[in-house]
Design a protein around this motif. Structure first.
Motif, PDB file in Angstrom:
ATOM      1  N   ASP A  66       0.870  -1.173   0.000  1.00 51.76           N
ATOM      2  CA  ASP A  66       0.000   0.000   0.000  1.00 51.76           C
ATOM      3  C   ASP A  66       0.912   1.229   0.000  1.00 51.76           C
ATOM      4  OD1 ASP A  66      -1.754   2.068   0.413  1.00 51.76           O
ATOM      5  OD2 ASP A  66      -2.881   1.054   1.999  1.00 51.76           O
ATOM      6  N   LEU A  67       1.213   1.732  -1.192  1.00 51.74           N
ATOM      7  CA  LEU A  67       2.174   2.821  -1.316  1.00 51.74           C
ATOM      8  C   LEU A  67       1.721   4.085  -0.605  1.00 51.74           C
ATOM      9  CD1 LEU A  67       3.361   2.416  -5.014  1.00 51.74           C
ATOM     10  CD2 LEU A  67       4.401   1.539  -2.927  1.00 51.74           C
ATOM     11  N   ALA A  68       0.421   4.365  -0.647  1.00 57.47           N
ATOM     12  CA  ALA A  68      -0.084   5.555   0.041  1.00 57.47           C
ATOM     13  C   ALA A  68       0.153   5.437   1.540  1.00 57.47           C
ATOM     14  CB  ALA A  68      -1.563   5.750  -0.254  1.00 57.47           C
ATOM     15  N   GLU A  69      -0.135   4.286   2.107  1.00 56.07           N
ATOM     16  CA  GLU A  69       0.063   4.067   3.546  1.00 56.07           C
ATOM     17  C   GLU A  69       1.553   4.153   3.901  1.00 56.07           C
ATOM     18  OE1 GLU A  69      -0.885   3.938   7.320  1.00 56.07           O
ATOM     19  OE2 GLU A  69      -2.398   3.943   5.729  1.00 56.07           O
ATOM     20  N   GLU A  70       2.395   3.585   3.063  1.00 53.96           N
ATOM     21  CA  GLU A  70       3.845   3.651   3.310  1.00 53.96           C
ATOM     22  C   GLU A  70       4.341   5.099   3.281  1.00 53.96           C
ATOM     23  OE1 GLU A  70       6.115   1.024   0.819  1.00 53.96           O
ATOM     24  OE2 GLU A  70       4.696  -0.635   1.147  1.00 53.96           O
ATOM     25  N   LEU A  71       3.811   5.894   2.378  1.00 47.46           N
ATOM     26  CA  LEU A  71       4.195   7.302   2.299  1.00 47.46           C
ATOM     27  C   LEU A  71       3.762   8.054   3.554  1.00 47.46           C
ATOM     28  CD1 LEU A  71       5.397   9.694   0.743  1.00 47.46           C
ATOM     29  CD2 LEU A  71       3.152   9.977  -0.335  1.00 47.46           C
ATOM     30  N   ILE A  72       2.534   7.795   3.996  1.00 42.98           N
ATOM     31  CA  ILE A  72       2.035   8.444   5.218  1.00 42.98           C
ATOM     32  C   ILE A  72       2.895   8.082   6.407  1.00 42.98           C
ATOM     33  CG2 ILE A  72       0.102   8.485   6.856  1.00 42.98           C
ATOM     34  CD1 ILE A  72      -1.740   8.199   4.320  1.00 42.98           C
ATOM     35  N   GLU A  73       3.275   6.815   6.518  1.00 43.38           N
ATOM     36  CA  GLU A  73       4.127   6.375   7.626  1.00 43.38           C
ATOM     37  C   GLU A  73       5.490   7.063   7.576  1.00 43.38           C
ATOM     38  OE1 GLU A  73       4.389   2.122   7.676  1.00 43.38           O
ATOM     39  OE2 GLU A  73       2.204   1.904   7.966  1.00 43.38           O
ATOM     40  N   ASP A  74       6.037   7.227   6.374  1.00 40.45           N
ATOM     41  CA  ASP A  74       7.344   7.885   6.227  1.00 40.45           C
ATOM     42  C   ASP A  74       7.271   9.363   6.616  1.00 40.45           C
ATOM     43  OD1 ASP A  74       8.561   5.591   5.360  1.00 40.45           O
ATOM     44  OD2 ASP A  74       8.567   6.142   3.234  1.00 40.45           O
ATOM     45  N   ARG A  75       6.140   9.972   6.409  1.00 45.49           N
ATOM     46  CA  ARG A  75       6.001  11.403   6.714  1.00 45.49           C
ATOM     47  C   ARG A  75       5.848  11.604   8.186  1.00 45.49           C
ATOM     48  NH1 ARG A  75       6.549  14.708   2.011  1.00 45.49           N
ATOM     49  NH2 ARG A  75       6.762  13.105   0.489  1.00 45.49           N
TER      50      ARG A  75
END
Length: 75
Positions: A66-75
């Motif tokens: 889930d790329l969107a979720e991974e991006l949110i976690e990274d932010r």
């Protein structure tokens, strides 16, 4: 594939026939993506180009990711 001879008009503008625009799903004022390929010029609607980009990315991303979720976690 159908073809039609058209002329290049002032300022290098290429007229895309109404039947072709309808087939591509583009209308006056829409943005299109133009690519220069080995075999000629390719014109596609912006939504078609986005779908193609998504297909390319999907080929390299596992289904469970889930790329969107991974991006949110990274932010």
């Amino acid at each position: 594939m159908s073809s039609q001879a058209v002329k290049i008009v002032d300022s290098g503008k290429l007229i895309i026939l109404a039947a072709f625009r309808r087939k591509l799903g583009i209308d006056t004022g829409d943005t299109v993506v133009v690519e220069l390929g080995e075999d000629g010029l390719h014109v596609r609607s912006l939504s078609s180009a986005v779908r193609r980009a998504q297909e390319i990315v999907r080929a390299f991303v596992p289904d469970e990711a889930d790329l969107a979720e991974e991006l949110i976690e990274d932010r």
